[in-house]
Design an enzyme around this catalytic site. Sequence first.
Site, PDB file in Angstrom:
ATOM      1  N   GLY A  17      -4.004  -8.255  -2.131  1.00  0.00           N
ATOM      2  CA  GLY A  17      -5.399  -8.033  -2.533  1.00  0.00           C
ATOM      3  C   GLY A  17      -6.179  -7.656  -0.770  1.00  0.00           C
ATOM      4  CG  ASN A  19      -7.590  -2.473   1.244  1.00  0.00           C
ATOM      5  OD1 ASN A  19      -9.209  -2.194   2.595  1.00  0.00           O
ATOM      6  ND2 ASN A  19      -6.630  -2.555   1.646  1.00  0.00           N
ATOM      7  CG  HIS A 114      -4.218   7.408  -0.410  1.00  0.00           C
ATOM      8  ND1 HIS A 114      -3.551   7.248  -1.830  1.00  0.00           N
ATOM      9  CD2 HIS A 114      -3.992   8.065  -0.091  1.00  0.00           C
ATOM     10  CE1 HIS A 114      -2.584   7.679  -1.288  1.00  0.00           C
ATOM     11  NE2 HIS A 114      -2.776   8.380  -0.222  1.00  0.00           N
ATOM     12  CG  ASP A 150      -4.799   9.410  -4.449  1.00  0.00           C
ATOM     13  OD1 ASP A 150      -5.259   8.180  -4.931  1.00  0.00           O
ATOM     14  OD2 ASP A 150      -3.697   9.449  -4.556  1.00  0.00           O
TER      15      ASP A 150
HETATM   16  C1  GRF Z   1      -3.152  -0.410   0.815  1.00  0.00           C
HETATM   17  O1  GRF Z   1      -2.923   0.433   1.521  1.00  0.00           O
HETATM   18  C2  GRF Z   1      -4.870   0.672  -0.140  1.00  0.00           C
HETATM   19  O2  GRF Z   1      -4.478   1.411   0.692  1.00  0.00           O
HETATM   20  C3  GRF Z   1      -3.549   1.502  -1.278  1.00  0.00           C
HETATM   21  O3  GRF Z   1      -2.459   0.145  -1.061  1.00  0.00           O
HETATM   22  C4  GRF Z   1      -2.494  -0.608  -0.340  1.00  0.00           C
HETATM   23  C5  GRF Z   1      -3.144  -2.209  -1.222  1.00  0.00           C
HETATM   24  O4  GRF Z   1      -3.269  -3.543   0.161  1.00  0.00           O
HETATM   25  N1  GRF Z   1      -4.591   1.608  -2.238  1.00  0.00           N
HETATM   26  P1  GRF Z   1      -3.636  -4.587  -0.501  1.00  0.00           P
HETATM   27  O5  GRF Z   1      -3.117  -4.916  -1.917  1.00  0.00           O
HETATM   28  O6  GRF Z   1      -5.644  -4.221  -0.491  1.00  0.00           O
HETATM   29  O7  GRF Z   1      -3.136  -5.620   1.020  1.00  0.00           O
END
Ligand code: GRF
Length: 208
Positions: A17, A19, A114, A150
């Site tokens: 989490g 992001n 992505h 994607d």
């Molecule tokens: C990130 O690298 C995102 O781009 C990919 O999965 C990962 C998730 O990381 N889709 P987080 O859970 O947001 O730390």
Amino acid sequence: MITASPRTLGVLISGRGSNLQSIVDAIAARRLDATIAVVISNRAEAAGLQRARAAGIEAVHLSPRDFPDRDGYDRALAQLLRARGVEVVCLAGFMRLVGAALLDAFPNRILNIHPSLLPAFPGLDAQRQALEHGVRVTGVTVHVVNAELDGGPIVLQAAVPVVEGDTVDTLEARILAEEHRLYPEAIRVFLDGGWAIVGRRFVRLAVS
Ligand code: GRF
């Protein structure tokens, strides 16, 4: 009655989490004018659920095991998101394919991040794919989600160099820092409007 604004987000996660955290932080810092109504994880142990709760956001574990098939699960996701007044869905490390039931409930209203410059290296382990291919530049893509994995219209991209001696871990960390900058920015562009999807392109219309 739902009184949510069109800037109401729902975030779907499966794990760490980070992001999600970058979106929460951008909203708190007023770099992004939006509200997160709900965070949903398909995995109970996702650390992102704790991050959501710490930020005072409703966090729900919705297990696919409780549904007979993907369609049933996606229908339940759509219902939950709709019930919270969600207008735009952000996938943030959500490790499931999004099926028709969810796509139809939020047409051109689902974003994904992505860790590569799509269309290069779609699917799992994008950072490892980039390293093994030997590219000198990879990056991050935020795109609108459609039925193609994607493969939807690209909102924003950012390049990240691959440097001599990189491992999957070092490259992943460099890409992740760029993800945290790009996702809130792409959500802002998306929510601000003034764009159209033309063929497979996300086109920003000229401001007069
Ligand atoms: C990130 O690298 C995102 O781009 C990919 O999965 C990962 C998730 O990381 N889709 P987080 O859970 O947001 O730390």
